[in-house]
Design a protein around this motif. Structure first.
Motif, PDB file in Angstrom:
ATOM      1  N   VAL A 107       1.002  -0.620   0.049  1.00  0.00           N
ATOM      2  CA  VAL A 107      -0.447  -0.196  -0.022  1.00  0.00           C
ATOM      3  C   VAL A 107       0.377   0.705   0.057  1.00  0.00           C
ATOM      4  N   LYS A 108       2.307   1.684   0.427  1.00  0.00           N
ATOM      5  CA  LYS A 108       2.318   2.573   0.665  1.00  0.00           C
ATOM      6  C   LYS A 108       3.165   2.990  -0.319  1.00  0.00           C
ATOM      7  N   LEU A 109       4.139   1.328  -1.108  1.00  0.00           N
ATOM      8  CA  LEU A 109       4.622   1.317  -2.469  1.00  0.00           C
ATOM      9  C   LEU A 109       3.473   1.655  -3.590  1.00  0.00           C
ATOM     10  N   VAL A 110       2.611   1.673  -3.421  1.00  0.00           N
ATOM     11  CA  VAL A 110       1.704   2.083  -4.847  1.00  0.00           C
ATOM     12  C   VAL A 110       1.052   3.262  -4.800  1.00  0.00           C
ATOM     13  N   VAL A 111       0.511   2.973  -3.157  1.00  0.00           N
ATOM     14  CA  VAL A 111      -0.549   4.486  -2.893  1.00  0.00           C
ATOM     15  C   VAL A 111      -0.385   5.855  -2.521  1.00  0.00           C
ATOM     16  N   ASP A 112       1.088   5.449  -1.981  1.00  0.00           N
ATOM     17  CA  ASP A 112       1.784   6.625  -1.452  1.00  0.00           C
ATOM     18  C   ASP A 112       2.443   7.085  -2.124  1.00  0.00           C
ATOM     19  N   GLU A 113       3.365   6.137  -2.262  1.00  0.00           N
ATOM     20  CA  GLU A 113       4.552   6.629  -3.396  1.00  0.00           C
ATOM     21  C   GLU A 113       4.588   6.677  -4.789  1.00  0.00           C
ATOM     22  N   LYS A 114       3.060   6.005  -5.699  1.00  0.00           N
ATOM     23  CA  LYS A 114       2.829   6.063  -6.473  1.00  0.00           C
ATOM     24  C   LYS A 114       3.545   4.802  -7.142  1.00  0.00           C
ATOM     25  N   LYS A 115       4.602   4.325  -6.557  1.00  0.00           N
ATOM     26  CA  LYS A 115       5.525   2.995  -7.919  1.00  0.00           C
ATOM     27  C   LYS A 115       4.723   2.496  -8.484  1.00  0.00           C
ATOM     28  N   VAL A 116       4.892   2.408  -9.446  1.00  0.00           N
ATOM     29  CA  VAL A 116       3.225   1.460  -9.734  1.00  0.00           C
ATOM     30  C   VAL A 116       5.460   0.126 -10.666  1.00  0.00           C
ATOM     31  N   LEU A 117       4.514  -0.888 -11.363  1.00  0.00           N
ATOM     32  CA  LEU A 117       5.240  -1.691 -11.826  1.00  0.00           C
ATOM     33  C   LEU A 117       6.254  -1.460 -13.304  1.00  0.00           C
ATOM     34  N   LYS A 118       6.969  -1.483 -13.453  1.00  0.00           N
ATOM     35  CA  LYS A 118       7.413  -2.061 -15.330  1.00  0.00           C
ATOM     36  C   LYS A 118       7.911  -2.622 -15.329  1.00  0.00           C
ATOM     37  N   VAL A 119       8.359  -2.438 -16.792  1.00  0.00           N
ATOM     38  CA  VAL A 119       8.441  -3.624 -17.562  1.00  0.00           C
ATOM     39  C   VAL A 119       9.529  -2.858 -18.227  1.00  0.00           C
ATOM     40  N   THR A 120      10.926  -4.144 -19.136  1.00  0.00           N
ATOM     41  CA  THR A 120      11.917  -3.532 -19.494  1.00  0.00           C
ATOM     42  C   THR A 120      11.623  -4.962 -20.929  1.00  0.00           C
ATOM     43  N   THR A 121      11.570  -4.971 -21.640  1.00  0.00           N
ATOM     44  CA  THR A 121      11.803  -5.964 -22.792  1.00  0.00           C
ATOM     45  C   THR A 121      11.795  -5.446 -24.176  1.00  0.00           C
ATOM     46  N   PRO A 122      12.746  -5.683 -24.829  1.00  0.00           N
ATOM     47  CA  PRO A 122      13.545  -5.551 -26.212  1.00  0.00           C
ATOM     48  C   PRO A 122      12.430  -5.123 -27.457  1.00  0.00           C
ATOM     49  N   LEU A 123      11.090  -6.259 -26.961  1.00  0.00           N
ATOM     50  CA  LEU A 123      10.240  -5.905 -27.552  1.00  0.00           C
ATOM     51  C   LEU A 123       9.281  -4.373 -27.260  1.00  0.00           C
ATOM     52  N   GLU A 124       9.862  -2.932 -28.303  1.00  0.00           N
ATOM     53  CA  GLU A 124       8.786  -1.763 -27.013  1.00  0.00           C
ATOM     54  C   GLU A 124       7.526  -1.491 -27.609  1.00  0.00           C
ATOM     55  N   SER A 125       6.779  -2.157 -28.976  1.00  0.00           N
ATOM     56  CA  SER A 125       5.612  -2.283 -28.868  1.00  0.00           C
ATOM     57  C   SER A 125       5.044  -3.067 -27.244  1.00  0.00           C
ATOM     58  N   LEU A 126       5.402  -3.961 -26.696  1.00  0.00           N
ATOM     59  CA  LEU A 126       4.922  -4.786 -25.628  1.00  0.00           C
ATOM     60  C   LEU A 126       5.373  -4.065 -24.341  1.00  0.00           C
ATOM     61  N   LYS A 127       6.575  -3.537 -24.114  1.00  0.00           N
ATOM     62  CA  LYS A 127       7.062  -2.856 -23.279  1.00  0.00           C
ATOM     63  C   LYS A 127       6.188  -1.813 -22.882  1.00  0.00           C
ATOM     64  N   LYS A 128       5.462  -0.953 -23.889  1.00  0.00           N
ATOM     65  CA  LYS A 128       4.534   0.102 -24.281  1.00  0.00           C
ATOM     66  C   LYS A 128       2.962  -0.775 -23.956  1.00  0.00           C
ATOM     67  N   LEU A 129       2.828  -1.565 -23.939  1.00  0.00           N
ATOM     68  CA  LEU A 129       1.247  -1.834 -23.343  1.00  0.00           C
ATOM     69  C   LEU A 129       1.038  -2.098 -22.152  1.00  0.00           C
ATOM     70  N   VAL A 130       2.305  -2.969 -21.227  1.00  0.00           N
ATOM     71  CA  VAL A 130       2.077  -3.511 -20.617  1.00  0.00           C
ATOM     72  C   VAL A 130       2.416  -2.090 -20.025  1.00  0.00           C
ATOM     73  N   ASN A 131       2.889  -0.974 -19.861  1.00  0.00           N
ATOM     74  CA  ASN A 131       3.695   0.679 -19.040  1.00  0.00           C
ATOM     75  C   ASN A 131       2.455   1.022 -18.982  1.00  0.00           C
ATOM     76  N   ASP A 132       1.288   0.786 -20.332  1.00  0.00           N
ATOM     77  CA  ASP A 132      -0.127   1.819 -20.634  1.00  0.00           C
ATOM     78  C   ASP A 132      -1.064   0.882 -19.283  1.00  0.00           C
ATOM     79  N   CYS A 133      -0.857  -0.390 -18.960  1.00  0.00           N
ATOM     80  CA  CYS A 133      -1.915  -0.755 -18.218  1.00  0.00           C
ATOM     81  C   CYS A 133      -1.823  -0.794 -17.137  1.00  0.00           C
ATOM     82  N   LEU A 134      -0.228  -0.046 -16.739  1.00  0.00           N
ATOM     83  CA  LEU A 134       0.149   0.067 -15.141  1.00  0.00           C
ATOM     84  C   LEU A 134       0.148   1.549 -14.549  1.00  0.00           C
TER      85      LEU A 134
END
Length: 522
Positions: free
Chosen positions: A251-278
């Motif tokens: 809760v502290k990470l996601v709500v208070d500090e707004k630190k969301v999960l980020k993904v890294t992958t060589p496939l740029e279109s997949l990276k953008k799609l997942v990060n948009d969902c998050l």
């Protein structure tokens, strides 16, 4: 007749008995039409166990099923309500990417929920080292999850607990059957314009819970998109989200500090799609309808690394209504390639035939000649659509004209070709690693040697043992002390010995060119 009357009385007796048993759900529960008599269910191995239920494999009316057994006498009111809600919602859903509801049954103090049988969930797949998933397979799994969720949302249903353990996966003939399951926390959103809010604390599993749900704020269907984004993050990283953290820490990470999960992958279109969902802001997250379309295009990116090859497939073989064509008829592919390239090289019939020989696979059931998206993507790692030195068709023509190029043969087959030859005899073949060739040769000691030669599809150079050569001829000349005699007899070179007028549409690659090519197109 008396026999028919007896059967009718038995039927009504069974219906009345099941109705009485269903009263355990309370007066407001409407008994499903899909009531299955208990004696029609045969139990097999136990698949799972929980505090209030067990899951078994079994059969019902001749088909494999999964049977979820809830023990009524141990069932708290809250769990009973969850089970009722699951039944009522599952009755409304019929989609190939959602678990199939077959019916309910009753036995003494137990309630039974019967669905199609799938023994593995995505969580198990992700943490089993035996399962190797390519980016293409990850995108396809994600697309099927999104399709199921898109259907659910179109019915005004929010899943509320999307996570890897609630995605069932089964392998069928080299492909996946992917289905969303567990609707115990699902809610019906009667008006899509209205927001929802949990009473009595947030619902779901905290590691996959959207920030607005975690903080007990109003939410809508975009909270499911967040859960989907976390599942995709799991697929890519093969890790559990926020593993080892307590509820308070998450809760502290996601709500208070707004630190969301980020993904890294060589496939740029997949990276953008997942990060948009998050995205922290729900309004910034895409809908599942948008995600299905985006994942279709993303699957092409995952299958084909060549940018021009990607463009060709997207423009010709991706449809909004049906998605990506994974395999297309050879004639249809060739017509699309010809329209796309519009080059004088299209008249090189030898290149056509060699391309077809390397690319086409026959359907085992229909015998139709097909081009698969993965095979096309792999071929472009050796013959890019456009490089600084050449194009796909001209590169194919030049390499296949060498009598020592044998294409896709394995090590054992290469050694058989080199048996009984003079030391220094060699052949060139595709390596098992796309974009790499293997030089197989007979050594002075009459042994066999296999060395990889890496092709750089950007600048058209070749590299072996850290040294770069500007062309294949330059490499062969530099290694002429060891590579003396090209092994002849390849099937590609033999095509040149056929009639020069070759019909690229013909099943017989050596057939004479027909003046009626159009009749052979599909």
């Amino acid at each position: 007749s008396s026999c028919c009357l007896f059967e009718l009385l038995c039927f009504f007796s069974q219906e009345r008995k099941m109705g009485e048993q269903a009263e355990g759900f309370g007066p407001n529960f409407r008994l499903s039409r899909a009531c299955i008599p208990y004696d029609e269910i045969q139990f097999g191995e136990q698949l799972g166990q929980g505090a209030f239920s067990n899951v078994f494999a079994g059969t019902c009316r001749g088909i494999p099923v999964a049977i979820k057994v809830l023990k009524k006498k141990y069932l708290p009111e809250k769990q009973l309500e969850k089970f009722k809600r699951e039944i009522e919602i599952m009755e409304k859903i019929a989609h190939p990417n959602v678990v199939s509801f077959y019916g309910i049954s009753f036995a003494e103090d137990n309630f039974l929920l019967v669905t199609n049988l799938m023994k593995t969930d995505l969580l198990t797949v992700l943490f089993d080292p035996q399962f190797k998933l390519s980016n293409y397979e990850k995108v396809k799994i994600g697309r099927d999850i999104a399709r199921g969720c898109n259907w659910i949302h179109s019915l005004g249903i929010l899943h509320r607990d999307l996570k890897s353990s609630n995605i069932l996966v089964e392998f069928k003939g080299g492909d996946f059957d992917v289905r969303v399951c567990d609707f115990g926390l699902s809610q019906v959103q009667k008006n899509k314009e209205l927001m929802l809010k949990d009473s009595g604390g947030p619902r779901g599993t905290i590691n996959w819970m959207a920030p607005e749900v975690l903080s007990s704020q109003e939410f809508n269907e975009k909270s499911d998109v967040w859960g989907f984004g976390v599942v995709m993050w799991e697929l890519i990283t093969r890790k559990l989200p926020f593993a080892g953290l307590s509820k308070e820490e998450i809760v502290k990470l996601v709500v208070d500090e707004k630190k969301v999960l980020k993904v890294t992958t060589p496939l740029e279109s997949l990276k953008k799609l997942v990060n948009d969902c998050l995205e922290y802001d729900p309004a910034m997250r895409p809908s599942f309808s948008t995600l299905v379309s985006a994942l279709n295009l993303c699957s092409v990116d995952a299958a084909i690394s060549d940018p021009i090859g990607r463009q060709l497939w997207k423009e010709n073989f991706v449809k909004e209504e049906s998605g990506v064509e994974e395999s297309v008829a050879w004639g249809k592919f060739w017509d699309s390639l010809a329209d796309f390239v519009r080059s004088a090289e299209l008249s090189d019939l030898f290149a056509h035939v060699c391309l077809k020989e390397m690319l086409v696979k026959k359907d085992k059931r229909t015998n139709e000649e097909l081009v698969n998206i993965l095979e096309y993507g792999k071929l472009l790692s050796w013959f890019p659509m456009q490089s600084v030195r050449s194009t796909m068709l001209s590169s194919i023509s030049k390499l296949c004209a060498r009598e020592c190029f044998f294409g896709e043969i394995d090590k054992d087959e290469a050694e058989r070709y080199l048996d009984n030859t003079t030391p220094g005899t060699y052949l060139i073949r595709f390596s098992s690693r796309p974009g790499t060739f293997t030089i197989s040769r007979k050594t002075k000691s009459k042994a066999h040697d296999h060395t990889r030669l890496t092709f750089d599809k950007v600048d058209g150079t070749y590299t072996m043992d850290g040294k770069t050569y500007q062309s294949l001829d330059a490499f062969l000349e530099a290694k002429s002390e060891y590579l003396k005699y090209p092994r002849g007899g390849s099937k590609f070179a033999s095509f040149l010995e056929e009639d020069s007028n070759i019909n690229p549409y013909s099943s017989d690659v050596g057939a004479a060119y027909s003046s009626n090519i159009g009749a052979d197109k599909r």
